[in-house]
Design a protein around this motif. Structure first.
Motif, PDB file in Angstrom:
ATOM      1  N   LEU A 247      33.755  24.139 -30.048  1.00 58.39           N
ATOM      2  CA  LEU A 247      33.399  23.702 -28.332  1.00 58.39           C
ATOM      3  C   LEU A 247      32.015  24.347 -28.327  1.00 58.39           C
ATOM      4  CD1 LEU A 247      36.642  25.710 -26.973  1.00 58.39           C
ATOM      5  CD2 LEU A 247      36.166  23.109 -27.493  1.00 58.39           C
ATOM      6  N   SER A 251      29.001  23.853 -25.548  1.00 61.13           N
ATOM      7  CA  SER A 251      28.250  25.126 -25.166  1.00 61.13           C
ATOM      8  C   SER A 251      26.581  25.062 -24.986  1.00 61.13           C
ATOM      9  CB  SER A 251      28.940  26.180 -25.610  1.00 61.13           C
ATOM     10  OG  SER A 251      30.381  26.518 -25.080  1.00 61.13           O
ATOM     11  N   PHE A 275      39.526  21.739 -27.102  1.00 64.62           N
ATOM     12  CA  PHE A 275      39.284  21.591 -25.641  1.00 64.62           C
ATOM     13  C   PHE A 275      40.406  21.664 -25.013  1.00 64.62           C
ATOM     14  CE2 PHE A 275      37.909  19.501 -21.959  1.00 64.62           C
ATOM     15  CZ  PHE A 275      37.006  20.435 -21.265  1.00 64.62           C
ATOM     16  N   LEU A 280      36.779  24.862 -21.576  1.00 60.56           N
ATOM     17  CA  LEU A 280      35.327  25.704 -21.374  1.00 60.56           C
ATOM     18  C   LEU A 280      35.004  25.881 -19.921  1.00 60.56           C
ATOM     19  CD1 LEU A 280      33.122  23.573 -24.033  1.00 60.56           C
ATOM     20  CD2 LEU A 280      33.644  25.987 -24.078  1.00 60.56           C
ATOM     21  N   LEU A 283      29.861  25.120 -17.666  1.00 60.00           N
ATOM     22  CA  LEU A 283      28.952  24.248 -18.366  1.00 60.00           C
ATOM     23  C   LEU A 283      28.146  23.093 -17.324  1.00 60.00           C
ATOM     24  CD1 LEU A 283      31.395  22.600 -20.867  1.00 60.00           C
ATOM     25  CD2 LEU A 283      29.489  24.321 -21.496  1.00 60.00           C
TER      26      LEU A 283
END
Length: 655
Positions: A247, A251, A275, A280, A283
């Motif tokens: 991840l 990022s 994910f 996340l 973003l």
């Protein structure tokens, strides 16, 4: 873009640009080296190499886990006319053997490595009683740990190189008995670098981010040399960091406002696996212009899943760019047009015989298989498709892919026999891939050496693997299909290897599902379903089918096959704590062969690498999906504590 005569000339021009390389070794662990600093540091290291007796045309075998040290050493060699030979460190004994096999081929080879790696290599060489020649090469090794040696005024002497001099040697990523080194000249590299930069449309405003190993052609040429030639800021993320924290890749792309990303198929899958569980936040991928997908067969469905998952964060569907290339072509062979949605064709899987036309099919048909278009030949490279006798075939006919151009290697390093087989009589290079030209664009259907021929029909392993991977509990990467001509059975055998670390009795029901699924979808009969504790892969993630096939023919699986044949019913698994502890110990032994790990040993204190720990966690996750993550090791650092944690964990979460 300017066509350079050599790579040193390219770096000389780049040093005047206000651009830099960012090396990412952790979330907060980064270093930045400007192009000008790279020149100065490489020149200082060159001085050390020359004082150690290295001269032009000698080989520098670069074997280091540090991307920053790798890049400095690579350029130091180039500036002095020394030929760099990148070799992946890896984690297994087979990777160490590969290094020794490469060193054995060198005329004037010197090893550039880290102190801890050198200690392990010396121990390994002593334990294996390897030749004195290799021991002497280890004794002459140059260590990278102390940084760039030499003072500012104590740099090396630049060596003038010609366009047709060897720039570096790219060894195949597979671990073979005799690794094959592709010789790449400065002309090869300069030609293909220009074609890539122009074909993708890179410029000084772009920013790239790659986690691909610098020992891989896409990582080194695509996302360092090409980025430097285009005058781009570019970031190189440690590959083991991506493995541990996929991840973080996206990022960092958001944080750096990266415009260019890349990954092979398995990388998208690895990212999505975590994910879909954790997600996340915050973003912004609106700056990402292209996401290149290459280095292995491209899954249309996986591309769609990746794009759909990140669309809410601004990633455009048109960003995905499927590409085709190989080390023998320096890197790139074909690109689609940028800025448009990627496309596929759907064909009847039984119509893929070399020399015959493909038959279109409807998506969803039982015999339908889809392939992604990878575009047209890049600048200064030509593509043709041929039959079995190297005769060109027309568009729409399945054929062997061959290439020629100034980007194509002149041959292999000290391997005349393999070099002869590499080229057709008229000089075209045989890629080993099969494909079709559709609407002027290339479509890759598979590797010619992997084709399985049953009853006169051609089948591609990755197609059958995709079918089997739809069974619950399996997915791509856990299934390997190959065909072998087994004299004991007097004919072609269709083998399915499945990743499995439990009891043999547990395989019985799974094998029945695999046999039934393949028969229903393709009418093929699977001869053997064989459990393996590990799927052999190259350092770039490609499955090594040939290694499993050879092991089968050598009789290594005879006992397992006999035991499976004797099982008439599934034996219930014992889920007691002691058995779970033993199972976890077995997984640890597989990945930490030279460092025994007991049930109460702290995994962070037994001396294994972070990559080995990651391999252990990924193996546990394959057995118990969704129940353990790398971060859980900090709370449960022993095998016994981890076993207790697993028993108390809730059922696997669904994405």
């Amino acid at each position: 873009m300017k066509l350079y005569d050599s790579l040193p000339a390219m770096l000389h021009d780049a040093r005047g640009k206000d651009r830099a390389i960012r090396f990412i070794d952790g979330d907060k662990d980064e270093s930045v080296v400007t192009f000008d600093e790279l020149w100065s540091r490489a020149l200082r290291l060159l001085g050390t190499l020359q004082r150690r007796g290295m001269k032009s045309r000698h080989e520098l075998v670069i074997f280091t886990q540090s991307n920053e040290s790798f890049v400095v050493a690579f350029w130091a060699a180039l500036l002095g006319g020394i030929v760099p030979v990148p070799v992946a460190v890896g984690i297994s004994d087979e990777h160490r053997l590969k290094l020794f096999r490469i060193l054995r081929q060198m005329d004037q080879g010197t090893l550039y490595t880290q102190a801890d790696l050198l200690d392990r290599l010396c121990e390994f060489a002593k334990a294996r009683d390897l030749p004195e020649l290799l021991e002497s090469q280890l004794q002459r090794a140059i260590l990278s740990d102390t940084g760039d040696t030499g003072e500012d005024g104590d740099g090396g002497h630049l060596h003038s190189v010609a366009a047709d001099d060897d720039a570096f040697i790219q060894f195949s990523s597979g671990s073979t008995s005799e690794p094959k080194g592709v010789r790449l000249t400065h002309r090869n590299l300069a030609t293909n670098i220009r074609a890539i930069v122009e074909g993708i449309g890179w410029n000084e405003t772009d920013i790239s981010l790659s986690w691909m190993p610098l020992t891989h052609d896409m990582g080194l040429i695509g996302y360092h040399l090409c980025a430097l030639a285009a005058g781009m800021n570019h970031a190189v993320m440690d590959t083991s960091l991506f493995v541990r924290r996929p991840l973080l890749w996206i990022s960092k792309a958001s944080e750096l406002r990266a415009t260019q990303l890349c990954s092979p198929n398995f990388g998208y899958k690895h990212f999505l696996k975590l994910f879909n569980r954790k997600g996340l936040q915050d973003l912004d991928l609106g700056a990402v212009r292209l996401v290149l997908n290459g280095a292995e067969p491209i899954s249309f469905e996986l591309c769609e899943q990746f794009l759909d998952a990140l669309a809410p964060f601004g990633l455009a569907h048109s960003a995905m760019l499927p590409v085709y290339g190989l080390a023998e072509a320096t890197l790139a062979v074909a690109f689609p047009e940028t800025g448009r949605d990627f496309e596929r064709i759907v064909v009847h899987r039984h119509s893929l015989r070399v020399g015959s036309p493909f038959e279109p099919a409807r998506n969803g048909d039982i015999d339908a298989v889809s392939f992604v278009k990878v575009g047209k030949a890049v600048r200064d490279c030509e593509i043709r498709l041929t039959d079995e006798l190297d005769r060109p075939v027309d568009s729409g006919i399945v054929g062997h892919i061959q290439i020629r151009g100034d980007n194509v290697t002149r041959g292999l390093y000290r391997n005349t026999e393999a070099e002869t087989e590499l080229f057709a009589n008229d000089g075209w290079l045989r890629t080993g891939d099969c494909g079709i030209l559709v609407d002027g664009e290339l479509v890759i259907t598979g590797r010619s050496k992997d084709i399985i021929i049953v009853n006169g029909q051609n089948y591609y392993p990755h197609d059958l693997e995709s079918i089997i991977a739809q069974i619950d509990g399996l997915d791509l990467g856990k299934v390997v299909v190959c065909g072998v001509n087994d004299e004991r059975q007097q004919g072609e055998q269709l083998l399915v290897f499945v990743l499995h670390r439990g009891e043999l009795a547990d395989v019985h029901e799974l094998a029945q599902s695999i046999v039934a699924t393949v028969a229903t979808r393709t009418t093929l009969q699977v001869d053997q379903v064989i459990p393996v504790s590990r799927v052999p892969k190259t350092t770039s993630g490609k499955v090594q089918r040939g290694q499993l096939a050879s092991a089968y023919l050598d009789g290594e699986f005879d006992q397992v096959v006999a035991q499976l044949a004797a099982l008439s019913r599934q034996i219930p698994a014992d889920t007691g704590e002691n058995d779970l502890v033993r199972e976890l110990e077995g997984i640890c032994r597989e990945f930490s062969r030279d460092r025994p790990i007991g049930p109460d040993d702290n995994l962070f204190e037994v001396g294994v690498s972070s990559l080995t720990l990651t391999e252990i966690v990924l193996a546990i996750d394959e057995k118990y999906p969704g129940k353990v993550d790398i971060s859980d090791l900090f709370d449960y650092p022993t095998i016994r504590e981890l076993a207790t944690f697993l028993q108390l964990s809730p059922q696997t979460e669904t994405a």
